[in-house]
Write a protein that holds these residues in place. Structure first.
Motif, short mmCIF file in Angstrom:
data_model
loop_
_atom_site.label_atom_id
_atom_site.label_comp_id
_atom_site.label_asym_id
_atom_site.label_seq_id
_atom_site.Cartn_x
_atom_site.Cartn_y
_atom_site.Cartn_z
N ASP A 79 19.40 -19.73 58.34
CA ASP A 79 20.37 -19.03 59.37
C ASP A 79 21.92 -18.76 58.72
O ASP A 79 22.74 -18.06 59.23
CB ASP A 79 20.68 -19.45 60.69
CG ASP A 79 19.44 -19.94 61.47
OD1 ASP A 79 18.46 -18.90 61.58
OD2 ASP A 79 19.44 -20.74 62.27
N SER A 80 21.85 -19.41 57.36
CA SER A 80 23.05 -19.32 56.83
C SER A 80 23.22 -18.43 55.68
O SER A 80 24.01 -18.13 55.17
CB SER A 80 23.69 -20.75 56.42
OG SER A 80 23.80 -21.46 57.68
N ILE A 81 22.26 -18.48 54.61
CA ILE A 81 21.88 -17.64 53.48
C ILE A 81 21.16 -16.37 53.94
O ILE A 81 20.19 -16.30 54.41
CB ILE A 81 21.41 -18.54 52.76
CG1 ILE A 81 22.23 -19.73 52.00
CG2 ILE A 81 21.14 -17.70 51.15
CD1 ILE A 81 23.69 -19.55 51.58
N ASP A 82 21.67 -15.32 53.29
CA ASP A 82 21.06 -14.15 53.43
C ASP A 82 21.01 -13.05 52.35
O ASP A 82 21.54 -13.50 51.36
CB ASP A 82 21.59 -13.47 54.87
CG ASP A 82 22.95 -13.09 54.71
OD1 ASP A 82 23.56 -12.79 53.59
OD2 ASP A 82 23.55 -12.99 55.96
N ALA A 83 20.79 -11.74 52.52
CA ALA A 83 20.69 -10.81 51.37
C ALA A 83 22.07 -10.82 50.87
O ALA A 83 22.27 -10.47 49.61
CB ALA A 83 20.24 -9.52 51.84
N ARG A 84 23.18 -10.77 51.78
CA ARG A 84 24.51 -10.66 51.29
C ARG A 84 24.89 -11.53 50.25
O ARG A 84 25.69 -11.49 49.23
CB ARG A 84 25.39 -10.41 52.39
CG ARG A 84 26.89 -10.02 51.89
CD ARG A 84 27.53 -9.35 53.40
NE ARG A 84 28.84 -9.00 53.05
CZ ARG A 84 29.14 -8.12 52.14
NH1 ARG A 84 28.38 -7.18 51.98
NH2 ARG A 84 30.80 -8.07 52.17
N ASP A 85 24.40 -12.84 50.56
CA ASP A 85 24.62 -13.91 49.68
C ASP A 85 24.10 -13.81 48.32
O ASP A 85 24.55 -13.93 47.13
CB ASP A 85 24.29 -15.31 50.27
CG ASP A 85 25.31 -15.71 51.43
OD1 ASP A 85 26.28 -16.05 51.23
OD2 ASP A 85 24.50 -15.77 52.51
N LYS A 86 22.84 -13.26 48.41
CA LYS A 86 21.96 -12.91 47.16
C LYS A 86 22.69 -11.91 46.28
O LYS A 86 23.07 -11.92 44.90
CB LYS A 86 20.86 -12.69 47.30
CG LYS A 86 19.81 -12.20 45.95
CD LYS A 86 18.50 -12.11 46.10
CE LYS A 86 17.64 -11.95 44.77
NZ LYS A 86 16.42 -11.90 45.00
N GLY A 116 25.49 -21.88 49.46
CA GLY A 116 26.68 -21.32 48.91
C GLY A 116 27.94 -22.28 49.21
O GLY A 116 27.73 -23.09 50.15
N ASP A 117 29.09 -22.00 48.84
CA ASP A 117 30.07 -22.88 49.14
C ASP A 117 30.88 -22.12 50.37
O ASP A 117 31.57 -22.90 50.91
CB ASP A 117 31.13 -22.76 48.13
CG ASP A 117 31.76 -21.47 47.61
OD1 ASP A 117 31.34 -20.45 48.54
OD2 ASP A 117 32.48 -21.34 47.05
N GLY A 118 30.40 -20.96 51.05
CA GLY A 118 30.94 -20.53 52.24
C GLY A 118 31.86 -19.68 52.01
O GLY A 118 32.42 -18.82 52.93
N THR A 119 32.24 -19.56 50.76
CA THR A 119 33.37 -18.40 50.47
C THR A 119 33.09 -17.46 49.52
O THR A 119 33.76 -16.59 49.08
CB THR A 119 34.56 -19.22 49.73
OG1 THR A 119 34.44 -19.49 48.48
CG2 THR A 119 35.29 -20.23 50.90
N SER A 120 31.70 -17.60 49.03
CA SER A 120 31.23 -16.50 48.16
C SER A 120 31.62 -16.78 46.62
O SER A 120 31.53 -15.83 45.97
CB SER A 120 31.24 -15.00 48.74
OG SER A 120 30.70 -14.81 49.85
N ALA A 121 32.15 -17.93 46.54
CA ALA A 121 32.76 -18.12 45.00
C ALA A 121 31.65 -18.93 44.36
O ALA A 121 31.63 -18.79 43.08
CB ALA A 121 34.04 -18.85 45.18
N SER A 122 30.71 -19.55 44.84
CA SER A 122 29.68 -20.27 44.27
C SER A 122 28.43 -20.33 44.93
O SER A 122 28.49 -20.49 46.10
CB SER A 122 30.13 -21.73 43.68
OG SER A 122 30.24 -22.56 44.57
#
Length: 186
Positions: A79-86, A116-122
């Protein structure tokens, strides 16, 4: 024993060890195989390594983001990681490539973003070329283009996160005790 079954057993043993040391198993919730498959498909991936699948079956639907969760302050799970994270993780690889930073990933386009770190930095990912392995390495990608293998296997990463969880628990207990001791004269 089949390598996939062995990887699943190692994951379960790691989780059981942390529970035996005081972690409340009911503090986490697992994802179903259908939810895991949908999560992977949203990232354009059709195979989830056995070790990661078992981790997601155990803790893949975090109840909340708090220090009591397994992966505190991380985006993790179906529920937390998705295509945008990829997409964002892909930008980390592009940054490395643009800077000429050698990284050793063989199929970054086919990667599976694990956390992810929740900020899209790592991001923590599995290289697309390793998805067929039952217990593949985990890679760390950062927005600065730094990329490195952070764990030699998914189970080693899971064991490390379990140990970090137990360390946080001990630190919280010490801090809480110190606070309560400060309230009373002895």
């Amino acid at each position: 024993m089949d390598e996939g079954v062995a990887a699943e057993a190692r994951v379960r043993d790691i989780f059981d060890d942390v529970v035996a040391r005081g972690f409340r198993a009911e503090a986490v919730q697992g994802a179903s195989d259908g939810e895991i498959d949908t999560w992977a498909a949203a990232q354009g991936v059709h195979m989830v390594p056995a070790a990661l699948r078992e981790i997601l079956r155990i803790i893949g639907k975090p109840r909340r983001k708090t220090p009591t969760g397994w992966l505190a302050s991380s985006a993790f799970g179906v529920d937390s990681i998705d295509a945008r994270d990829k997409e964002f993780a892909g930008w980390c690889v592009e940054e490395a490539d643009e800077r000429g930073i050698e990284h050793g990933m063989r199929d970054p386009e086919g990667m599976l973003v694990v956390a992810g770190d929740g900020t899209s930095a790592s991001f923590l990912v599995i290289d697309g070329s390793a998805l067929v392995e039952p217990d593949p390495p985990i890679w760390l990608l950062t927005e600065s283009g730094a990329i490195r293998r952070t764990s030699e296997s998914t189970t080693a990463w899971f064991a490390k996160t379990g140990e970090e969880l137990m360390n946080r628990t001990r630190q919280h207990a010490r801090r809480d005790q110190a606070y309560y001791d400060s309230l009373f004269r002895r």
